[in-house]
Design an enzyme around this catalytic site. Sequence first.
Site, PDB file in Angstrom:
ATOM      1  CE1 TYR A   1      43.335  44.320  38.035  1.00 17.58           C
ATOM      2  CE2 TYR A   1      43.909  44.829  35.763  1.00 17.58           C
ATOM      3  CZ  TYR A   1      43.846  45.186  37.099  1.00 17.58           C
ATOM      4  OH  TYR A   1      44.294  46.418  37.487  1.00 17.58           O
TER       5      TYR A   1
ATOM      6  CE  LYS B   1      40.901  47.131  53.498  1.00 18.12           C
ATOM      7  NZ  LYS B   1      41.452  48.250  54.287  1.00 18.12           N
TER       8      LYS B   1
ATOM      9  CG  ASP C   1      44.227  50.208  54.432  1.00 18.51           C
ATOM     10  OD1 ASP C   1      44.656  49.045  54.353  1.00 18.51           O
ATOM     11  OD2 ASP C   1      43.295  50.521  55.183  1.00 18.51           O
TER      12      ASP C   1
ATOM     13  CG  ASP D   1      47.226  47.950  37.356  1.00 16.47           C
ATOM     14  OD1 ASP D   1      48.210  48.605  36.973  1.00 16.47           O
ATOM     15  OD2 ASP D   1      46.157  47.888  36.724  1.00 16.47           O
TER      16      ASP D   1
ATOM     17  CG  ASP E   1      51.023  53.383  37.669  1.00 21.21           C
ATOM     18  OD1 ASP E   1      51.553  52.358  37.207  1.00 21.21           O
ATOM     19  OD2 ASP E   1      50.363  54.179  36.973  1.00 21.21           O
TER      20      ASP E   1
END
Length: 334
Positions: free
Chosen positions: A125, A172, A205, A229, A233
């Site tokens: 970002y 990751k 993952d 982010d 959700d």
Amino acid sequence: MSSHRVTLIPGDGIGPEVTQAAERVIEASGASIEWDRVEAGAEVVSKYGSPVPEPVLNSIRANGVALKGPVGTPIGGGFRSANVTLRQALDLYACVRPVKTVPGIPARFEGVDLVVVRENTEGLYSGLEHRVAPGIVESLKVVTEKACLRIARHAFELAVREGRGQVCAVHKANIMKMSDGLFLECTRRIAKEHPEVEYREIIIDNCAMQLVKSPEQFEVLVLENLYGDIMSDLCAGLVGGLGVVPGANLGDQCAVFEAVHGSAPDIAGKRVANPCAVILSGAMLLDHLGETEAGRAVERAVHAALADPANRTRDLGGTASLDEITDAIIDQLQ
Ligand code: NAI
């Protein structure tokens, strides 16, 4: 009772409806808030040339606290996201989202009680994108030791304060060995300062799969910006969706409270949006202001109102309007 001055940003789409509902509920809680209303978002770009005009930043800097409705961001071009601008301008580096089972709300799991702690100021970002050659674009993921250490510290301190026994760093680093590697190096350093909290690491993952299989194994997740982010959700979906999950963007000087959801242009103005996420963000705001009892009362009132299926909005499988659920919450407070 002393009065608190708080910046209010109604925002775009459903923002004005849901923040007005939150204002009504907070007033009914007995807390004394003087709202300093300012405009930000897509609607004000033509007027001020920016989605976050200087008066908005000045108001939050002066008051130290804001309640914010969602704001729209154009996809693929146009102005820079108001949220990213706000978070970077005020250095709101920690995005904190408590994800908790709401009694009675239809969800896939019971007993979910975790907190997502997302780094809010850098990573992908950073806004540093450029065209290298026709058909080739680079987007820079910026990771700094300073930001990683402070978000890790925030996660561990939250765990200690809330009596949570575990912090899990999501990464990751098997692929992004340097950037996510630095993130892990920093979380490990802070973990050593908190031997009383179990420290765990998980590749993102696998984390996504574990969350939808058995979310109760997690207590605090700490993540860099993009992962946080997306996982916010996903976690919201575990407990009934975006309509019931609150959030806070916290810095050392200022705090901006807002729901996880966006401006929902598909239902804007229809007064069918679920205001509970912004109302619960208001409860977090009250707690932040030291109005702990009022904050708890608002949370209890939301849960009590939602326990009756007649008060549930469409996103929760019901038929209640925004005004009906808001009135039901206020009734619980009286
Ligand atoms: P969204 O969260 O606005 O909507 C996704 C889906 O959830 C839609 O079907 C919507 O109707 C529903 N929904 C969202 N909030 C709801 C609520 N309170 N009650 C009932 N249903 C609700 O996400 P979307 O469509 O991806 O984004 C729309 C706009 O919002 C975009 O411009 C995006 O940039 C912005 N956005 C702003 C955020 C913020 O200000 N914090 C966060 C996320 C998106």
